[in-house]
Design a protein around this motif. Structure first.
Motif, PDB file in Angstrom:
ATOM      1  N   GLU A 100       0.520  -1.391  -0.309  1.00 15.69           N
ATOM      2  CA  GLU A 100       0.043  -0.212   0.185  1.00 15.69           C
ATOM      3  C   GLU A 100       0.961   1.242  -0.235  1.00 15.69           C
ATOM      4  OE1 GLU A 100      -2.902  -0.559   3.216  1.00 15.69           O
ATOM      5  OE2 GLU A 100      -3.909  -1.860   2.635  1.00 15.69           O
ATOM      6  N   LEU A 101       1.930   0.975  -0.399  1.00 14.16           N
ATOM      7  CA  LEU A 101       2.686   2.812  -0.659  1.00 14.16           C
ATOM      8  C   LEU A 101       4.326   2.518  -1.388  1.00 14.16           C
ATOM      9  CD1 LEU A 101       4.584   4.819   1.115  1.00 14.16           C
ATOM     10  CD2 LEU A 101       5.488   3.124   1.995  1.00 14.16           C
ATOM     11  N   ALA A 102       3.883   2.947  -1.991  1.00 16.68           N
ATOM     12  CA  ALA A 102       4.906   2.725  -3.752  1.00 16.68           C
ATOM     13  C   ALA A 102       5.629   4.394  -3.988  1.00 16.68           C
ATOM     14  CB  ALA A 102       4.623   2.785  -5.023  1.00 16.68           C
ATOM     15  N   PHE A 103       6.804   4.315  -4.708  1.00 19.87           N
ATOM     16  CA  PHE A 103       7.444   5.810  -5.155  1.00 19.87           C
ATOM     17  C   PHE A 103       7.856   5.633  -6.503  1.00 19.87           C
ATOM     18  CE2 PHE A 103       8.380   4.197   0.038  1.00 19.87           C
ATOM     19  CZ  PHE A 103       8.323   5.860   0.289  1.00 19.87           C
ATOM     20  N   ALA A 104       7.511   6.552  -6.979  1.00 19.66           N
ATOM     21  CA  ALA A 104       8.257   6.964  -7.988  1.00 19.66           C
ATOM     22  C   ALA A 104       9.514   8.212  -8.091  1.00 19.66           C
ATOM     23  CB  ALA A 104       7.539   7.443  -9.248  1.00 19.66           C
ATOM     24  N   HIS A 105      10.965   7.115  -9.041  1.00 15.00           N
ATOM     25  CA  HIS A 105      11.966   8.363  -8.386  1.00 15.00           C
ATOM     26  C   HIS A 105      12.194   8.763  -9.779  1.00 15.00           C
ATOM     27  CE1 HIS A 105      14.732   9.504  -5.850  1.00 15.00           C
ATOM     28  NE2 HIS A 105      15.179   8.264  -4.955  1.00 15.00           N
ATOM     29  N   THR A 313      16.515  19.977  -9.205  1.00 16.61           N
ATOM     30  CA  THR A 313      15.041  19.351 -10.257  1.00 16.61           C
ATOM     31  C   THR A 313      14.746  17.892 -10.188  1.00 16.61           C
ATOM     32  OG1 THR A 313      17.061  20.191 -11.427  1.00 16.61           O
ATOM     33  CG2 THR A 313      15.511  19.206 -13.113  1.00 16.61           C
ATOM     34  N   GLY A 314      15.012  17.068 -10.119  1.00 17.23           N
ATOM     35  CA  GLY A 314      14.631  15.728  -9.880  1.00 17.23           C
ATOM     36  C   GLY A 314      14.509  15.375  -9.022  1.00 17.23           C
ATOM     37  N   GLY A 315      12.733  14.493  -8.296  1.00 20.44           N
ATOM     38  CA  GLY A 315      12.543  14.322  -6.774  1.00 20.44           C
ATOM     39  C   GLY A 315      11.817  13.170  -6.954  1.00 20.44           C
ATOM     40  N   ALA A 316      11.374  13.228  -6.201  1.00 14.11           N
ATOM     41  CA  ALA A 316      10.612  11.459  -6.087  1.00 14.11           C
ATOM     42  C   ALA A 316       9.133  11.908  -5.398  1.00 14.11           C
ATOM     43  CB  ALA A 316      10.956  10.726  -4.761  1.00 14.11           C
ATOM     44  N   LEU A 317       8.386  10.949  -6.279  1.00 16.28           N
ATOM     45  CA  LEU A 317       7.308  10.566  -5.408  1.00 16.28           C
ATOM     46  C   LEU A 317       6.602   9.843  -4.889  1.00 16.28           C
ATOM     47  CD1 LEU A 317       3.507  12.011  -5.848  1.00 16.28           C
ATOM     48  CD2 LEU A 317       4.161  10.026  -8.362  1.00 16.28           C
ATOM     49  N   LEU A 318       5.151   9.991  -3.436  1.00 15.16           N
ATOM     50  CA  LEU A 318       4.872   9.042  -2.448  1.00 15.16           C
ATOM     51  C   LEU A 318       3.924   9.198  -3.377  1.00 15.16           C
ATOM     52  CD1 LEU A 318       5.340   8.208   0.883  1.00 15.16           C
ATOM     53  CD2 LEU A 318       3.215   8.930   0.133  1.00 15.16           C
ATOM     54  N   MET A 319       3.718   7.145  -3.297  1.00 15.14           N
ATOM     55  CA  MET A 319       2.091   7.182  -3.469  1.00 15.14           C
ATOM     56  C   MET A 319       1.655   6.724  -2.491  1.00 15.14           C
ATOM     57  SD  MET A 319       2.527   6.140  -7.779  1.00 15.14           S
ATOM     58  CE  MET A 319       4.480   5.509  -7.496  1.00 15.14           C
ATOM     59  N   GLY A 321      -2.314   4.285  -0.320  1.00 16.46           N
ATOM     60  CA  GLY A 321      -3.854   3.526  -0.080  1.00 16.46           C
ATOM     61  C   GLY A 321      -3.731   2.432  -0.773  1.00 16.46           C
ATOM     62  N   GLY A 322      -4.702   1.746  -0.408  1.00 15.23           N
ATOM     63  CA  GLY A 322      -5.187   0.555  -0.726  1.00 15.23           C
ATOM     64  C   GLY A 322      -5.195   0.568  -2.171  1.00 15.23           C
ATOM     65  N   ALA A 323      -5.306   1.578  -3.117  1.00 16.74           N
ATOM     66  CA  ALA A 323      -6.055   1.485  -4.597  1.00 16.74           C
ATOM     67  C   ALA A 323      -4.514   1.022  -5.387  1.00 16.74           C
ATOM     68  CB  ALA A 323      -6.475   2.482  -4.867  1.00 16.74           C
ATOM     69  N   VAL A 324      -3.442   1.305  -4.452  1.00 16.29           N
ATOM     70  CA  VAL A 324      -2.455   1.420  -5.286  1.00 16.29           C
ATOM     71  C   VAL A 324      -1.358   0.588  -5.431  1.00 16.29           C
ATOM     72  CG1 VAL A 324      -0.077   2.040  -4.903  1.00 16.29           C
ATOM     73  CG2 VAL A 324      -1.938   4.480  -4.362  1.00 16.29           C
ATOM     74  N   ARG A 325      -1.090   0.351  -6.226  1.00 24.45           N
ATOM     75  CA  ARG A 325       0.069  -1.392  -6.629  1.00 24.45           C
ATOM     76  C   ARG A 325       1.500  -1.193  -6.375  1.00 24.45           C
ATOM     77  NH1 ARG A 325       2.455  -3.081 -11.906  1.00 24.45           N
ATOM     78  NH2 ARG A 325       3.069  -4.802 -12.237  1.00 24.45           N
ATOM     79  N   GLY A 326       1.683  -1.255  -4.716  1.00 18.86           N
ATOM     80  CA  GLY A 326       2.703  -1.412  -3.798  1.00 18.86           C
ATOM     81  C   GLY A 326       3.939  -1.870  -3.973  1.00 18.86           C
ATOM     82  N   GLY A 327       4.483  -1.296  -2.885  1.00 23.61           N
ATOM     83  CA  GLY A 327       5.827  -2.780  -2.495  1.00 23.61           C
ATOM     84  C   GLY A 327       6.807  -2.441  -3.722  1.00 23.61           C
ATOM     85  N   ARG A 328       6.819  -1.635  -4.541  1.00 20.35           N
ATOM     86  CA  ARG A 328       7.866  -0.986  -5.543  1.00 20.35           C
ATOM     87  C   ARG A 328       8.133   0.193  -5.793  1.00 20.35           C
ATOM     88  NH1 ARG A 328       4.914  -4.239  -9.516  1.00 20.35           N
ATOM     89  NH2 ARG A 328       3.808  -4.811  -7.356  1.00 20.35           N
ATOM     90  N   VAL A 329       9.327   0.827  -6.055  1.00 13.47           N
ATOM     91  CA  VAL A 329       9.756   1.839  -6.761  1.00 13.47           C
ATOM     92  C   VAL A 329       9.505   2.558  -8.495  1.00 13.47           C
ATOM     93  CG1 VAL A 329      11.727   3.667  -6.676  1.00 13.47           C
ATOM     94  CG2 VAL A 329      11.287   2.841  -4.840  1.00 13.47           C
ATOM     95  N   TYR A 330       8.984   2.712  -8.620  1.00 11.91           N
ATOM     96  CA  TYR A 330       8.518   2.631 -10.499  1.00 11.91           C
ATOM     97  C   TYR A 330       9.650   4.260 -11.007  1.00 11.91           C
ATOM     98  CZ  TYR A 330       4.251   0.772  -8.847  1.00 11.91           C
ATOM     99  OH  TYR A 330       3.405  -0.133  -9.050  1.00 11.91           O
ATOM    100  N   GLY A 331      10.464   3.781 -12.167  1.00  4.72           N
ATOM    101  CA  GLY A 331      10.905   4.430 -12.682  1.00  4.72           C
ATOM    102  C   GLY A 331      12.205   3.926 -13.428  1.00  4.72           C
ATOM    103  N   ASP A 332      12.179   4.689 -14.579  1.00  2.78           N
ATOM    104  CA  ASP A 332      13.841   4.323 -14.788  1.00  2.78           C
ATOM    105  C   ASP A 332      14.801   5.361 -13.807  1.00  2.78           C
ATOM    106  OD1 ASP A 332      12.616   2.603 -16.915  1.00  2.78           O
ATOM    107  OD2 ASP A 332      12.376   3.852 -18.196  1.00  2.78           O
ATOM    108  N   TRP A 333      15.652   4.092 -13.731  1.00  3.88           N
ATOM    109  CA  TRP A 333      17.265   5.320 -13.118  1.00  3.88           C
ATOM    110  C   TRP A 333      18.215   5.508 -13.880  1.00  3.88           C
ATOM    111  CZ3 TRP A 333      17.656   7.107  -9.110  1.00  3.88           C
ATOM    112  CH2 TRP A 333      18.532   8.037  -8.305  1.00  3.88           C
ATOM    113  N   PRO A 334      18.631   7.109 -13.217  1.00  3.59           N
ATOM    114  CA  PRO A 334      18.969   7.911 -15.001  1.00  3.59           C
ATOM    115  C   PRO A 334      20.307   8.391 -14.075  1.00  3.59           C
ATOM    116  CG  PRO A 334      18.025   9.652 -13.761  1.00  3.59           C
ATOM    117  CD  PRO A 334      17.682   8.274 -13.087  1.00  3.59           C
TER     118      PRO A 334
END
Length: 390
Positions: A100-105, A313-319, A321-334
């Motif tokens: 129920e917790l995820a991030f996009a980096h 500039t680049g940062g992180a988004l926290l997501m 909730g029960g509707a979230v597909r969590g347990g992962r960090v989304y995005g391509d790491w630069p």
């Protein structure tokens, strides 16, 4: 007599402090059809995504951050074999483990280079690109979402303090609401006042006395920033359990130019408190809820000489909730190595943060992708679906 350079430095600090000041924190609500719920938390002051979600698997991190925590050996909590979570968010680890917790980096708005809190926050809340001057960015993307949803009606927009949130401004009606809360100064604002009033005994002593009285009242009433975050989230949950389906509020204190290890503890605690309060208050409705915690921009990859980081500039988004597909960090790491940083100083944005919000709208409310790209986030290329919803 202060030098011109000192006055300019003080003015810059004042701008940073004002942009993240608790009196500018606001809260908005709107009703919408259906049972899915969206909560947007604006993190004012530019959260350091590299400290919150630490890419300890990148070998360049330790060379850039000698004093700041750089992975599990510094107390960070392992998320996977590449990323670790700041220890001040340890209360959210059960959500991560429950999916129920995820991030996009490595995300950012289209805002680049000037790195102004005010402009960055305006662009984040307007949801537009760089095709218009900042002062012409009118209306917010949540308001445009409401206008695009058949049967949606604006319930109310509540403002904590004196400023209305741009994110829900527009043709939908709005009202103000102020919680019974102790609005205390952030550590950055206290340092700023100490510097401004240092050579003026009248203002210096008055400010010190006011702070002592405020601290006393805060202690007596059991209030303070973390308590305010809980009250905001609890009120939001109560509204979301009724007709409200879309809510947004802001949390301040993320500007960490100096002593970042100490400065971030309070806002991270506030964020964890707000999310857990939403979960507890929403009860069964948490399963249909998506929380997006977004900031105006990230911070420099390298720590500075004051144990902090500067505007980046680049940062992180926290997501969450029960509707979230969590347990992962989304995005391509630069990457953080030589030749991989934006302007040789910042994390390079790999994806527009608006795309994640857009795909959340698509999944929660069925909003058409063309409408998202054309009207809600003008000029956005949504790109492939990151599948952030369960």
């Amino acid at each position: 007599m202060p030098t011109r350079r000192a006055l300019l430095k003080t003015a810059a600090l004042a701008a940073c402090s004002a942009a993240a000041h608790p009196l500018l924190s606001t809260m908005t609500f709107a009703s919408a059809p259906g049972e899915n719920r969206l909560v947007v938390i604006v993190l004012r002051g530019a959260m350091d995504g590299l400290d919150v979600v630490q890419p300890y698997g990148d070998p360049a991190l330790r060379a850039l951050r000698l004093a700041l925590s750089a992975g599990p050996e510094g107390g960070a909590l392992v998320l996977n074999d590449f990323f670790a979570l700041h220890p001040a968010l340890d209360g959210l680890m059960p959500l991560w483990q429950a999916g129920e917790l995820a991030f996009a980096h490595a995300v950012a708005t289209p805002y680049r280079d000037k790195r102004s809190h005010f402009d960055g926050q305006d662009l984040l809340e307007a949801g537009t690109g760089n095709d218009l001057p900042i002062d012409q960015q009118k209306g917010g993307w949540l308001n445009r979402l409401l206008q695009a949803m058949p049967g949606a009606t604006a319930e109310t927009a509540y403002s904590v303090g004196t400023e209305e949130m741009l994110i829900l401004s527009g043709s939908a009606g709005a009202l103000s609401w102020a919680p019974e809360a102790a609005l205390t100064l952030s550590p950055q604002a206290r340092l700023l006042l100490a510097e401004v009033y240092h050579d003026d005994p009248l203002f210096r002593d008055a400010a010190r006395a006011a702070e002592e009285i405020g601290a006393s009242l805060t202690g007596e009433m059991g209030k303070g920033p973390k308590g305010d975050a809980a009250r905001l989230a609890a009120f939001a949950a109560d509204r979301l359990n009724g007709e409200t389906r879309i809510a947004s509020f802001s949390l301040s204190g993320w500007d960490s130019h100096a002593r970042q290890a100490q400065v971030l503890k309070r806002p991270l605690g506030d964020l964890a408190t707000a999310i857990l309060t939403l979960r507890d208050g929403l009860g069964a409705n948490w399963a249909r809820t998506t929380v997006l915690a977004m900031t105006e921009f990230g911070r420099t990859a390298r720590e500075n000489g004051s144990g902090g980081t500067d505007h980046g500039t680049g940062g992180a988004l926290l997501m969450a909730g029960g509707a979230v597909r969590g347990g992962r960090v989304y995005g391509d790491w630069p990457g953080l190595g030589e030749g991989q940083l934006y302007q040789d100083r910042d994390l390079l944005p790999a994806r527009d943060v608006r795309a994640y919000a857009g795909w959340a709208m698509r999944g929660l409310f069925g909003t058409k992708t063309g409408l998202i790209e054309r009207a809600i986030f003008p000029g956005l290329d949504l790109g492939p679906d990151p599948r952030i919803l369960a």
